[in-house]
Design an enzyme around this catalytic site. Structure first.
Site, PDB file in Angstrom:
ATOM      1  N   CYS A   1      -2.257  -7.761  -7.517  1.00 51.84           N
ATOM      2  CA  CYS A   1      -2.707  -9.029  -7.104  1.00 51.84           C
ATOM      3  C   CYS A   1      -1.698  -9.998  -7.345  1.00 51.84           C
ATOM      4  CB  CYS A   1      -3.634  -9.347  -8.405  1.00 51.84           C
ATOM      5  SG  CYS A   1      -4.284 -11.136  -8.633  1.00 51.84           S
TER       6      CYS A   1
ATOM      7  N   CYS B   1     -10.147  -9.691 -13.755  1.00 53.50           N
ATOM      8  CA  CYS B   1     -11.127 -10.696 -13.397  1.00 53.50           C
ATOM      9  C   CYS B   1     -12.191 -10.645 -12.776  1.00 53.50           C
ATOM     10  CB  CYS B   1     -10.254 -11.815 -12.845  1.00 53.50           C
ATOM     11  SG  CYS B   1     -10.269 -11.846 -10.908  1.00 53.50           S
TER      12      CYS B   1
END
Length: 377
Positions: free
Chosen positions: A99, A201
């Site tokens: 990410c 997340c």
């Protein structure tokens, strides 16, 4: 002329204080909130709306504009599909590293440049050195550990190229976490007492196994001891990781000692989970690992024939381990790492990250190790 910085604001205290510090340092500051995951189940697992509200409250308080951007498609294509493929192959990936490489320091950086930014900034606990040049004449910034060694996040940033680091500022990397909290309280920021986020997340508060089950079919199989004896059934190899203690479902097994059970090996070919007792069981020990592709922060790294002496981590917050890195003759861009001391539960799919004192050199995904294979496989 004021330099323009766009801060990636997550709704957390670290990025909030980063924006405030940059304002104090005289930069023209704007914020940007990234949405990287589309909620699809109508429930509030991910706190994206709350986080956006917190980021907006901080932006309003310190008087800066807050942009928003949706990178959910990029996240799915560049991070999440790889995450699923790794789990399907029996490995344990680290999506935060990908990410950072693909979204926070690529998609976000590119977007910020279209908004006229000179730099981006994030709330990571890391530092950067002055601009340097590699042998190809490419400008990059060396990546340095954060001042707060307990919070240092260079392990998660090692795959970000130095040319992106060269366009990035890390304001909280120069201070310690308690000081960040103190600044946030002093400025009366909405995030001052907000808990640090944990977990990935896109999973939010959900149980990890329940989340994974939505995307990958579970394949139950046999649990076997280190001598091959069958002792139970597992729910699917993807739910277990090397060195894992407990959560195996063998408590109170007849004839076994009272000690804890550990995951020793994943026999992917036969869908078997090998378990045993003993925190430092021999099947978990290795002295070498192989990685097929390394991201060097400088874009290159000279590795002499006698090997590169440095230290390495094979998991976050692990103390530095002395090692020697060699070019792997059997792979185009890979390396072989020899550790001075045996390592416990080095996990394929996780990353090995190299350091020279304060400098993070880079790292790569662990492909395999020389941990012994159970003799019945």
């Amino acid at each position: 002329m004021q330099q323009r910085v766009i801060v990636g604001m997550s709704g957390g205290v670290d990025s909030s204080v980063s924006a405030a510090l940059l304002l104090q340092q005289g930069y023209q500051v704007e914020g940007l909130f990234m949405k990287n995951w589309e909620e699809d189940d109508g429930t509030e697992y991910c706190t994206a709306m709350e986080d956006l509200a917190d980021a907006q409250a901080v932006a309003d308080k310190i008087g800066i504009k807050l942009h928003t951007a949706n990178f959910a498609m990029e996240y799915w294509d560049r991070v999440f599909e790889h995450f699923l493929a790794e789990y399907a192959a029996g490995r344990t990936p680290n999506p935060d590293i990908l990410c950072n490489k693909e979204i926070k320091f690529r998609a976000f950086l590119d977007h910020a440049m279209t908004l006229g930014a000179d730099f981006i900034a994030t709330g990571h606990y890391a530092r950067r050195a002055e601009t340097a040049y590699n042998s190809k004449g490419e400008a990059y910034a060396p990546l340095l550990r954060g001042l707060d060694k307990n919070k240092d996040q260079t392990y998660f940033l090692h795959a970000v190229h130095g040319r992106e680091i060269n366009k990035t500022l890390f304001p909280v990397g120069e201070i310690e976490k308690p000081e960040v909290r103190r600044i946030a309280e002093e400025l009366d920021l909405a995030t001052a007492k907000k808990k640090d986020s944990t977990g990935i997340c896109f999973i939010g508060e959900r149980r990890f196994n329940d989340f994974l089950k939505q995307y990958l079919p579970a394949q139950p199989g046999k649990i076997v001891l280190d001598n091959g004896k069958e002792v139970g059934e597992h729910h699917g190899l993807m739910y277990y990781t090397l060195g894992q203690r407990g959560g195996i479902g063998l408590g109170g097994m007849k004839g076994a000692s009272e000690g804890a059970w550990f995951v020793l090996h994943k026999d992917v070919a036969n869908n078997r989970l090998v378990v045993g007792q003993g925190h430092d069981h021999p099947l978990m020990q290795s002295t070498q690992l192989w990685s097929e592709a390394i991201d060097w922060v400088a874009g290159e790294q000279n590795i002499p024939a006698e090997g590169l002496r440095c230290t390495a981590k094979t998991r976050y917050r692990q103390p530095d381990q002395a090692c020697t890195v060699f070019i792997d003759e059997n792979s185009e861009h890979g390396v072989r790492v020899e550790f001075d001391e045996p390592q416990r539960a080095v996990t394929p799919g996780q990353s090995v990250v190299f350091y020279s004192d304060e400098v993070c050199l880079g790292g790569g995904v662990i492909h395999h190790t020389n941990a012994p294979t159970p003799n019945f496989i």
